[in-house]
Design an enzyme around this catalytic site. Structure first.
Site, PDB file in Angstrom:
ATOM      1  N   HIS A 201      18.592   3.771  -3.319  1.00 56.08           N
ATOM      2  CA  HIS A 201      18.680   5.131  -2.776  1.00 56.08           C
ATOM      3  C   HIS A 201      18.942   5.173  -1.274  1.00 56.08           C
ATOM      4  CE1 HIS A 201      14.550   4.158  -1.668  1.00 56.08           C
ATOM      5  NE2 HIS A 201      14.624   5.113  -0.770  1.00 56.08           N
TER       6      HIS A 201
HETATM    7  C1  UD1 Z   1      12.886   9.550   1.549  1.00 51.67           C
HETATM    8  C2  UD1 Z   1      12.464   8.667   2.726  1.00 51.67           C
HETATM    9  C3  UD1 Z   1      12.646   7.202   2.344  1.00 51.67           C
HETATM   10  C4  UD1 Z   1      11.943   6.878   1.053  1.00 51.67           C
HETATM   11  C5  UD1 Z   1      12.428   7.825  -0.037  1.00 51.67           C
HETATM   12  C6  UD1 Z   1      11.756   7.568  -1.353  1.00 51.67           C
HETATM   13  C7  UD1 Z   1      12.866   9.591   4.974  1.00 51.67           C
HETATM   14  C8  UD1 Z   1      13.717   9.465   6.159  1.00 51.67           C
HETATM   15  N1  UD1 Z   1      13.312   8.902   3.882  1.00 51.67           N
HETATM   16  O1  UD1 Z   1      14.268   9.338   1.346  1.00 51.67           O
HETATM   17  O2  UD1 Z   1      12.103   6.396   3.364  1.00 51.67           O
HETATM   18  O3  UD1 Z   1      12.230   5.543   0.673  1.00 51.67           O
HETATM   19  O4  UD1 Z   1      12.153   9.166   0.400  1.00 51.67           O
HETATM   20  O5  UD1 Z   1      12.243   8.380  -2.345  1.00 51.67           O
HETATM   21  O6  UD1 Z   1      11.870  10.259   4.994  1.00 51.67           O
HETATM   22  N2  UD1 Z   1      16.149  15.344  -3.351  1.00 51.67           N
HETATM   23  C9  UD1 Z   1      15.983  16.045  -4.504  1.00 51.67           C
HETATM   24  N3  UD1 Z   1      14.705  16.304  -4.913  1.00 51.67           N
HETATM   25  C10 UD1 Z   1      13.619  15.887  -4.214  1.00 51.67           C
HETATM   26  C11 UD1 Z   1      13.812  15.184  -3.017  1.00 51.67           C
HETATM   27  C12 UD1 Z   1      15.076  14.909  -2.610  1.00 51.67           C
HETATM   28  O7  UD1 Z   1      16.937  16.422  -5.171  1.00 51.67           O
HETATM   29  O8  UD1 Z   1      12.481  16.145  -4.666  1.00 51.67           O
HETATM   30  C13 UD1 Z   1      17.516  15.011  -2.902  1.00 51.67           C
HETATM   31  C14 UD1 Z   1      18.114  16.042  -1.985  1.00 51.67           C
HETATM   32  O9  UD1 Z   1      19.472  16.094  -2.238  1.00 51.67           O
HETATM   33  C15 UD1 Z   1      17.879  15.441  -0.628  1.00 51.67           C
HETATM   34  C16 UD1 Z   1      18.024  13.964  -0.910  1.00 51.67           C
HETATM   35  O10 UD1 Z   1      17.492  13.788  -2.207  1.00 51.67           O
HETATM   36  O11 UD1 Z   1      18.765  15.925   0.331  1.00 51.67           O
HETATM   37  C17 UD1 Z   1      17.316  13.079   0.064  1.00 51.67           C
HETATM   38  O12 UD1 Z   1      15.911  13.450   0.164  1.00 51.67           O
HETATM   39  P1  UD1 Z   1      15.093  13.100   1.494  1.00 51.67           P
HETATM   40  O13 UD1 Z   1      13.680  13.458   1.329  1.00 51.67           O
HETATM   41  O14 UD1 Z   1      15.822  13.629   2.665  1.00 51.67           O
HETATM   42  O15 UD1 Z   1      15.227  11.545   1.627  1.00 51.67           O
HETATM   43  P2  UD1 Z   1      15.127  10.382   0.537  1.00 51.67           P
HETATM   44  O16 UD1 Z   1      16.479   9.778   0.370  1.00 51.67           O
HETATM   45  O17 UD1 Z   1      14.414  10.828  -0.694  1.00 51.67           O
END
Ligand code: UD1
Length: 371
Positions: A201
């Site tokens: 991811h």
């Molecule tokens: C975040 C953490 C990362 C961790 C990961 C575990 C930061 C910078 N990154 O990354 O260190 O390893 O979580 O999962 O804090 N999304 C959904 N549903 C959700 C959450 C996210 O659809 O419940 C999608 C959205 O499109 C979002 C993308 O995932 O924009 C990224 O989510 P985000 O929380 O920004 O970062 P992660 O890649 O999950």
């Protein structure tokens, strides 16, 4: 005494669960659990609370997704009111996600003490958003709980006061040990005898469609010799769709709950990942792990554990996996203090430090009234 815990993203939940439980043993400690809402899908958040028996959050900030600046700024703005309304004596933050650094920043400006669980880890790669979060949080924290000795060395190099640093072991492993019997009971009967488990991811792997395409090709060719199970993070799912990449041959699944994923890890012939926590879990379980990153902030998983960094070298991945499939695998050992008791150590240190502080306050008050 009021202790506030801040969680926001999936990897925070298994770290906070044992610390909440351990601090719950102290009569004079009240706890406030704040969920920032960074992760909001039921299968990225709610199911973890249920399975890990974490009480429902007292407050949810519902920040959701956004750019790093937007997400961090929203947490800062909304969490500031929580601190002002509740005046906790200590705020505990976990890991290296945006919620971690945002909460630490708020507390440092309002003069509230911060404890950082999983402090001191460094990848030395500032292109990783988590590295920035780690460095800033550690500069702001008052109590720094490191999972491995390299954490202490890194913090000392950055000028952190040695009295603030405590080597306590790894709270993820507390959770793993507690949940392993139930995870094993949930392993589906119809699993293939041998399979490779994949999670990806990180932006460095999924945001570049050309690289993602090469990784998928490598996984597809691996799937000709062994089934490949791939629970897909929402971010990765979106990138696969945006790039129109086919996943034929691979068993793509939705993100899995904690117990089911742990169960799958225990039986995997090998794991391919870019996650931090999974490097640690596979090392504890003795399962070969191939990490698609150039570096790791968890070097003990390589020096002591079963982890191999393959970076962007897909030939190294193929040959490493072929060796494992032929029965030749890296034998590791469990790093020091990854013994299931890290949260107990943290709770004791927190309790001691707060008694010292309240003693100080009492002495200060009596000096004031006597003068
Ligand atoms: C975040 C953490 C990362 C961790 C990961 C575990 C930061 C910078 N990154 O990354 O260190 O390893 O979580 O999962 O804090 N999304 C959904 N549903 C959700 C959450 C996210 O659809 O419940 C999608 C959205 O499109 C979002 C993308 O995932 O924009 C990224 O989510 P985000 O929380 O920004 O970062 P992660 O890649 O999950």
């Amino acid at each position: 005494m009021l202790i506030c815990h801040v969680v926001g993203a999936r990897p925070n939940f298994m770290k906070a669960a044992p610390v909440l439980r351990a601090l719950g043993q102290f009569n004079n400690v009240k706890q406030l659990l704040v969920h920032t809402g960074q992760h909001y899908d039921a299968n990225m958040s709610d199911i973890f609370f249920q399975q890990l028996e974490i009480p429902a959050p007292d407050i949810n900030l519902h920040v959701g997704s956004g750019s790093h600046a937007q997400q961090t700024a929203q947490i800062i703005t909304r969490f500031e009111s929580v601190i002002e309304e509740n005046s906790p004596d200590l705020v505990v933050v976990y890991g290296d996600v945006n919620s971690t650094v945002a909460a630490a920043l708020v507390c440092s400006k309002l003069g509230v003490r911060v404890a950082h669980v999983e402090a001191g880890l460094r990848s030395w790669d500032r292109a990783m958003p988590e590295e920035i979060n780690r460095i800033v949080t550690d500069q702001l924290a008052d109590l720094l709980f490191v999972p491995s000795e390299d954490g202490r060395t890194n913090l000392l190099r950055e000028g952190v006061d040695p009295n603030k640093i405590h080597f306590v072991g790894n709270v993820m492993i507390d959770t793993l040990q507690r949940m392993l019997p139930e995870a094993t009971r949930r392993i589906p009967a119809n699993l293939p005898d041998r399979y490779v488990l994949v999670t990806l991811h990180r932006p460095s792997n999924v945001d570049d469609p050309v690289w993602l395409h090469s990784v998928l090709d490598a996984l597809r060719s691996l799937s000709e010799s062994v089934p490949v199970l791939f629970p897909v993070h929402p971010r990765t799912r979106k990138r696969l769709e945006d790039a129109g990449l086919a996943s034929n041959g691979l068993l793509l699944m939705d993100p899995m709950p904690y117990l089911e994923f742990l169960g799958l890890q225990t039986r995997a012939v090998a794991v391919i990942t870019d996650s931090g926590g999974i490097q640690e879990e596979t090392s504890f379980l003795g399962i070969p792990c191939f990490t698609l990153r150039e570096n790791t902030e968890r070097p003990v998983t390589v020096t002591l554990g079963t982890n191999t960094l393959v970076g962007r070298d897909l030939d190294a991945l193929r040959s490493g996996l072929n060796r494992v499939l032929a029965g030749e695998q890296k034998i590791g050992c469990v790093p020091p203090l990854w013994d299931g008791r890290s949260a107990e150590r943290i709770a004791t240190i927190i309790a001691d430090s707060m008694e010292i502080d309240s003693g100080r306050e009492a002495r200060f008050a009596s000096q004031q009234s006597g003068s």
